[in-house]
Design a protein around this motif. Structure first.
Motif, mmCIF file in Angstrom:
data_model
loop_
_atom_site.group_PDB
_atom_site.id
_atom_site.type_symbol
_atom_site.label_atom_id
_atom_site.label_comp_id
_atom_site.label_asym_id
_atom_site.label_seq_id
_atom_site.Cartn_x
_atom_site.Cartn_y
_atom_site.Cartn_z
ATOM 1 N N ARG A 72 24.114 -20.689 35.382
ATOM 2 C CA ARG A 72 25.045 -18.854 35.965
ATOM 3 C C ARG A 72 23.492 -18.061 36.119
ATOM 4 O O ARG A 72 23.075 -17.608 35.163
ATOM 5 C CB ARG A 72 26.265 -18.558 36.664
ATOM 6 N N ASN A 73 23.685 -17.368 37.144
ATOM 7 C CA ASN A 73 22.625 -15.879 36.946
ATOM 8 C C ASN A 73 23.621 -15.009 36.303
ATOM 9 O O ASN A 73 25.142 -14.522 37.282
ATOM 10 C CB ASN A 73 22.107 -15.519 38.048
ATOM 11 N N ASN A 74 23.313 -14.584 35.471
ATOM 12 C CA ASN A 74 23.954 -13.737 34.672
ATOM 13 C C ASN A 74 23.639 -11.768 34.354
ATOM 14 O O ASN A 74 22.202 -12.259 33.561
ATOM 15 C CB ASN A 74 24.544 -13.474 33.932
ATOM 16 N N TYR A 75 23.210 -10.805 34.679
ATOM 17 C CA TYR A 75 22.555 -9.629 34.929
ATOM 18 C C TYR A 75 22.421 -9.119 33.741
ATOM 19 O O TYR A 75 21.805 -8.926 32.865
ATOM 20 C CB TYR A 75 22.950 -8.732 36.085
ATOM 21 N N PHE A 76 23.442 -9.391 33.301
ATOM 22 C CA PHE A 76 23.682 -8.418 31.339
ATOM 23 C C PHE A 76 22.925 -9.426 30.816
ATOM 24 O O PHE A 76 21.915 -8.783 29.768
ATOM 25 C CB PHE A 76 25.265 -8.057 31.596
ATOM 26 N N VAL A 77 23.299 -10.545 30.567
ATOM 27 C CA VAL A 77 22.387 -11.540 29.861
ATOM 28 C C VAL A 77 20.341 -11.799 30.013
ATOM 29 O O VAL A 77 20.069 -11.555 29.248
ATOM 30 C CB VAL A 77 22.775 -13.333 29.992
ATOM 31 N N ALA A 78 20.378 -11.273 31.763
ATOM 32 C CA ALA A 78 19.112 -11.282 32.215
ATOM 33 C C ALA A 78 18.562 -10.116 31.638
ATOM 34 O O ALA A 78 17.575 -10.147 30.869
ATOM 35 C CB ALA A 78 18.761 -11.388 33.291
ATOM 36 N N ILE A 79 19.260 -8.985 31.026
ATOM 37 C CA ILE A 79 18.868 -7.675 30.760
ATOM 38 C C ILE A 79 18.779 -7.604 28.677
ATOM 39 O O ILE A 79 17.294 -7.644 28.648
ATOM 40 C CB ILE A 79 20.146 -6.206 31.160
ATOM 41 N N LEU A 80 19.737 -8.333 28.445
ATOM 42 C CA LEU A 80 19.476 -8.832 26.976
ATOM 43 C C LEU A 80 18.392 -9.943 26.290
ATOM 44 O O LEU A 80 17.391 -9.782 25.633
ATOM 45 C CB LEU A 80 20.607 -9.484 26.199
ATOM 46 N N THR A 81 17.649 -10.861 26.963
ATOM 47 C CA THR A 81 16.943 -11.706 27.115
ATOM 48 C C THR A 81 15.099 -12.073 28.022
ATOM 49 O O THR A 81 14.827 -12.397 27.865
ATOM 50 C CB THR A 81 16.722 -12.899 27.588
ATOM 51 N N GLY A 83 14.829 -11.363 30.737
ATOM 52 C CA GLY A 83 15.187 -12.137 32.022
ATOM 53 C C GLY A 83 15.146 -13.532 31.937
ATOM 54 O O GLY A 83 15.834 -14.098 32.886
ATOM 55 N N ASP A 84 16.153 -14.066 30.844
ATOM 56 C CA ASP A 84 16.370 -15.871 30.469
ATOM 57 C C ASP A 84 17.530 -15.667 31.148
ATOM 58 O O ASP A 84 17.991 -16.545 31.669
ATOM 59 C CB ASP A 84 16.242 -15.943 29.176
ATOM 60 N N GLY A 85 17.994 -14.881 31.710
ATOM 61 C CA GLY A 85 19.196 -14.802 32.095
ATOM 62 C C GLY A 85 19.693 -14.871 33.549
ATOM 63 O O GLY A 85 20.907 -15.231 34.008
ATOM 64 N N TRP A 86 18.884 -15.333 34.470
ATOM 65 C CA TRP A 86 18.512 -16.119 35.476
ATOM 66 C C TRP A 86 18.745 -17.713 35.950
ATOM 67 O O TRP A 86 17.941 -17.551 35.847
ATOM 68 C CB TRP A 86 17.349 -15.776 35.978
ATOM 69 N N ARG A 104 21.288 -12.656 48.865
ATOM 70 C CA ARG A 104 21.807 -11.576 49.317
ATOM 71 C C ARG A 104 21.288 -11.905 50.887
ATOM 72 O O ARG A 104 20.181 -11.990 51.092
ATOM 73 C CB ARG A 104 20.340 -10.761 49.421
ATOM 74 N N ASP A 105 22.127 -12.062 51.022
ATOM 75 C CA ASP A 105 22.603 -11.668 52.669
ATOM 76 C C ASP A 105 21.657 -12.984 53.254
ATOM 77 O O ASP A 105 20.801 -13.048 54.687
ATOM 78 C CB ASP A 105 21.843 -10.720 53.545
ATOM 79 N N ASP A 106 22.193 -14.047 52.984
ATOM 80 C CA ASP A 106 21.131 -15.583 52.653
ATOM 81 C C ASP A 106 19.798 -15.187 53.037
ATOM 82 O O ASP A 106 19.580 -16.208 53.617
ATOM 83 C CB ASP A 106 21.784 -16.040 54.315
ATOM 84 N N GLY A 107 19.588 -14.524 52.520
ATOM 85 C CA GLY A 107 17.845 -14.075 51.686
ATOM 86 C C GLY A 107 17.969 -14.641 50.662
ATOM 87 O O GLY A 107 18.368 -13.979 49.245
ATOM 88 N N ILE A 108 16.182 -14.518 49.883
ATOM 89 C CA ILE A 108 15.933 -14.161 48.601
ATOM 90 C C ILE A 108 16.201 -12.900 48.077
ATOM 91 O O ILE A 108 14.531 -12.370 49.165
ATOM 92 C CB ILE A 108 14.952 -15.675 48.755
ATOM 93 N N ALA A 109 15.968 -12.570 47.127
ATOM 94 C CA ALA A 109 15.731 -10.964 46.868
ATOM 95 C C ALA A 109 14.991 -11.122 45.216
ATOM 96 O O ALA A 109 15.395 -12.607 44.173
ATOM 97 C CB ALA A 109 16.695 -11.034 46.637
ATOM 98 N N LYS A 110 14.500 -11.107 45.227
ATOM 99 C CA LYS A 110 13.583 -10.917 43.698
ATOM 100 C C LYS A 110 13.945 -9.566 42.639
ATOM 101 O O LYS A 110 14.160 -8.414 42.851
ATOM 102 C CB LYS A 110 11.961 -11.056 43.922
ATOM 103 N N VAL A 111 14.078 -9.862 41.354
ATOM 104 C CA VAL A 111 14.901 -9.146 40.409
ATOM 105 C C VAL A 111 14.044 -9.397 39.613
ATOM 106 O O VAL A 111 13.582 -10.081 38.901
ATOM 107 C CB VAL A 111 16.628 -9.668 39.662
ATOM 108 N N PRO A 112 14.786 -8.024 38.352
ATOM 109 C CA PRO A 112 13.999 -7.728 37.601
ATOM 110 C C PRO A 112 13.883 -9.368 36.812
ATOM 111 O O PRO A 112 14.374 -9.675 36.227
ATOM 112 C CB PRO A 112 14.037 -6.155 36.968
ATOM 113 N N ASP A 113 12.484 -9.702 35.932
ATOM 114 C CA ASP A 113 12.316 -9.966 35.349
ATOM 115 C C ASP A 113 10.929 -10.013 34.426
ATOM 116 O O ASP A 113 9.419 -10.826 34.269
ATOM 117 C CB ASP A 113 11.691 -11.437 36.416
ATOM 118 N N PRO A 114 11.349 -9.832 33.365
ATOM 119 C CA PRO A 114 10.678 -9.298 32.572
ATOM 120 C C PRO A 114 9.067 -10.322 31.409
ATOM 121 O O PRO A 114 7.850 -9.692 31.180
ATOM 122 C CB PRO A 114 11.139 -8.377 31.038
#
Length: 146
Positions: A72-81, A83-86, A104-114
């Motif tokens: 699963r993609n988890n925003y909280f874990v992504a912040i801690l790691t 970007g590895d939470g994706w 998002r809305d049947d489209g791809i969105a890029k989220v922060p990935d340090p």
């Protein structure tokens, strides 16, 4: 290649502790016990963040992409790691340098990935090359139907 009998891999297996001891020694030389304790703390936090990722990343969050596991993609874990939470994106597209994707809305969105940003910086510095980043059309083929 027979990795069981490769002399370099055998040496690395038997002497796996040498880099850690060398880094500890270097830390003491640079800043005494304060630096050594900082090394131990950062190593411990990194170890536990990785374990946290591999447990929480399969229990809580969004499953945007079809995979054969419970990632699963988890925003909280992504912040801690950083970007590895994706994790679902990573399992769906393991060769991609970027895992910061969500739906998002049947489209791809890029989220922060340090982590991806660091890889991009390394590519610009010529420390790596030929990184893989998939286009939205390929990503859309694996969107999990809700």
């Amino acid at each position: 290649i027979d990795i069981e009998n490769d002399p370099i891999l055998k040496l690395m297996d038997r002497l796996h502790f040498v880099p850690s001891l060398g880094l500890a020694y270097l830390s003491v030389l640079m800043g005494g016990t304060d630096y050594l304790l900082a090394l131990c703390l950062s190593t411990t936090l990194l170890f536990h963040a990785n374990g946290f990722l591999n447990s929480i990343g399969h229990l809580y969050g969004k499953q945007d992409f079809m995979t054969k596991d419970g990632s699963r993609n988890n925003y909280f874990v992504a912040i801690l790691t950083l970007g590895d939470g994706w994790h679902n994106s990573h399992h769906a597209f393991p060769k991609s340098a970027r895992h910061g994707y969500t739906v998002r809305d049947d489209g791809i969105a890029k989220v922060p990935d340090p982590t991806f940003w660091l890889i991009q910086l390394m590519e610009k510095s010529k420390l790596c090359h030929s990184i893989i980043e998939y286009d939205d059309n390929l990503l859309k083929t694996k969107i999990k139907q809700r």
